[in-house]
Design an enzyme around this catalytic site. Structure first.
Site, PDB file in Angstrom:
ATOM      1  N   LYS A   1       4.201 -18.260  22.927  1.00  0.00           N
ATOM      2  CA  LYS A   1       5.518 -18.184  22.293  1.00  0.00           C
ATOM      3  C   LYS A   1       6.033 -16.759  22.446  1.00  0.00           C
ATOM      4  CE  LYS A   1       7.789 -18.538  17.814  1.00  0.00           C
ATOM      5  NZ  LYS A   1       7.824 -19.200  16.520  1.00  0.00           N
TER       6      LYS A   1
HETATM    7  C1  5RP Z   1       6.742 -15.208  13.802  1.00  0.00           C
HETATM    8  C2  5RP Z   1       6.784 -16.613  14.244  1.00  0.00           C
HETATM    9  C3  5RP Z   1       7.714 -17.464  13.553  1.00  0.00           C
HETATM   10  O1  5RP Z   1       7.239 -18.749  13.459  1.00  0.00           O
HETATM   11  C4  5RP Z   1       8.953 -17.542  14.330  1.00  0.00           C
HETATM   12  O2  5RP Z   1       9.355 -16.311  14.863  1.00  0.00           O
HETATM   13  C5  5RP Z   1      10.003 -18.087  13.509  1.00  0.00           C
HETATM   14  O3  5RP Z   1      11.005 -18.573  14.248  1.00  0.00           O
HETATM   15  P1  5RP Z   1      12.421 -17.880  14.222  1.00  0.00           P
HETATM   16  O4  5RP Z   1      12.245 -16.485  14.766  1.00  0.00           O
HETATM   17  O5  5RP Z   1      13.196 -18.762  15.149  1.00  0.00           O
HETATM   18  O6  5RP Z   1      12.927 -17.900  12.819  1.00  0.00           O
HETATM   19  O7  5RP Z   1       6.132 -17.033  15.135  1.00  0.00           O
HETATM   20  O8  5RP Z   1       6.157 -14.449  14.765  1.00  0.00           O
END
Ligand code: 5RP
Length: 292
Positions: A205
């Site tokens: 991710k």
């Molecule tokens: C933090 C994460 C969170 O789950 C993620 O970033 C949350 O999603 P968004 O940024 O879209 O609110 O992995 O590192």
């Protein structure tokens, strides 16, 4: 110390050539994995499209109660039908998400910091592999801090989770964290995503950036992209469109869905981009019409 002198900057990513080792499986880099891993990955990435809409609501693991997520028990059931995967902590899942839901599960397994800390880069593995198995997790999410003070311990965490996951055929989702002192450049994301893939993560991710196609091409496992801070809906849909067009295997969005005034319609609009090939303009027209 490793010799860094003389290492040339990579430049030819062959961005128009598809990944060469897909075999007959729909997930990048997973062709040689065993049946159990592939089964979990197929619950994350739709075999028809090869893509995923992951919904991240694990923010409470360091932020506590967040705007839009004050009542997980009320919010999640409304959104679950429109997303492929729920990404959350075991506490949120066990208390607020009925086990009858059929979504894939990305279980956050690291923690250790809170909004009260300046440096968020020191975490531990907080969930045993046995509990991930009990919860039938489809992947285990590990926050990883490349270039930050906590790099060594987060790589140690990541290695432990990957090793346990390989033992029981549960994929690991490496989450690229961006520290305050780091720049969101393609150079940084190429470094971080590639390190995580070479460590053995089956999914990474990360964030969108310039030259995103090169980040995708250089990473031999699927990239899913975080939404980041809340944007106007039109801009968030353009972000989703750009990442899919750039070769991401999906989104892992949180705030841009749950902080929208119309989270269900926003999730549906994102889904149309990821799985149905709509442009950002078409998806925004859908969103506008659905929220009239
Ligand atoms: C933090 C994460 C969170 O789950 C993620 O970033 C949350 O999603 P968004 O940024 O879209 O609110 O992995 O590192």
């Amino acid at each position: 110390m490793a010799d860094k002198d003389g290492i040339k900057v990579a430049k030819d990513y062959h961005v128009n050539e598809p990944f060469a080792n897909m075999g007959d499986f729909h997930v990048k880099g997973a062709n040689a994995l065993d049946w159990g891993m592939k089964k979990h990955l197929s619950r994350i990435f739709d075999p028809q499209t090869g893509k995923t809409v992951m919904f991240a609501f694990d923010h409470g693991y360091f932020m506590g109660s967040t705007s839009g997520l004050e009542r997980l028990d009320l919010v999640i059931p409304k959104l679950a039908p429109y997303v492929d995967v729920l990404m959350a902590t075991r506490g949120a899942l066990r208390t607020c998400v009925p086990a009858s839901f059929r979504n894939g599960i990305a279980l956050r397994v690291t923690s250790g910091s809170s909004m009260l800390n300046d440096d968020l880069s020191h975490e531990v593995v907080a969930v045993d592999i046995e509990d991930a198995i009990r919860m039938n997790a489809d992947c285990m999410a590990v926050q990883t801090f490349i270039g930050a003070d906590g790099q060594l311990s987060s790589i140690d965490n990541l290695s432990r989770v990957i090793n346990a996951g390989l033992k029981y055929s549960i994929p690991t989702l490496g989450v690229v964290a961006v520290g305050k002192e780091m720049e969101r450049t393609d150079r940084f994301f190429k470094l971080a995503t590639r390190i995580l893939a070479e460590m053995g993560c089956q999914i990474v991710k990360t964030y969108y950036c310039d030259n995103f196609e090169e980040v995708v091409a250089a990473c031999p496992v699927p990239l899913v992209i975080a939404g980041g801070k809340k944007l106007p809906e039109k801009e968030a849909l353009t972000l989703a469109y750009n990442v899919i067009r750039g070769g991401a295997a999906g989104v892992d969005m949180g705030r841009n869905i749950f902080q929208s005034p119309h989270p269900v319609e926003m999730a549906q609009a994102v889904r149309k981009i990821v799985h149905e090939g709509l442009t950002d303009k078409e998806a925004y027209e859908f969103y506008s019409e659905a929220t009239k």
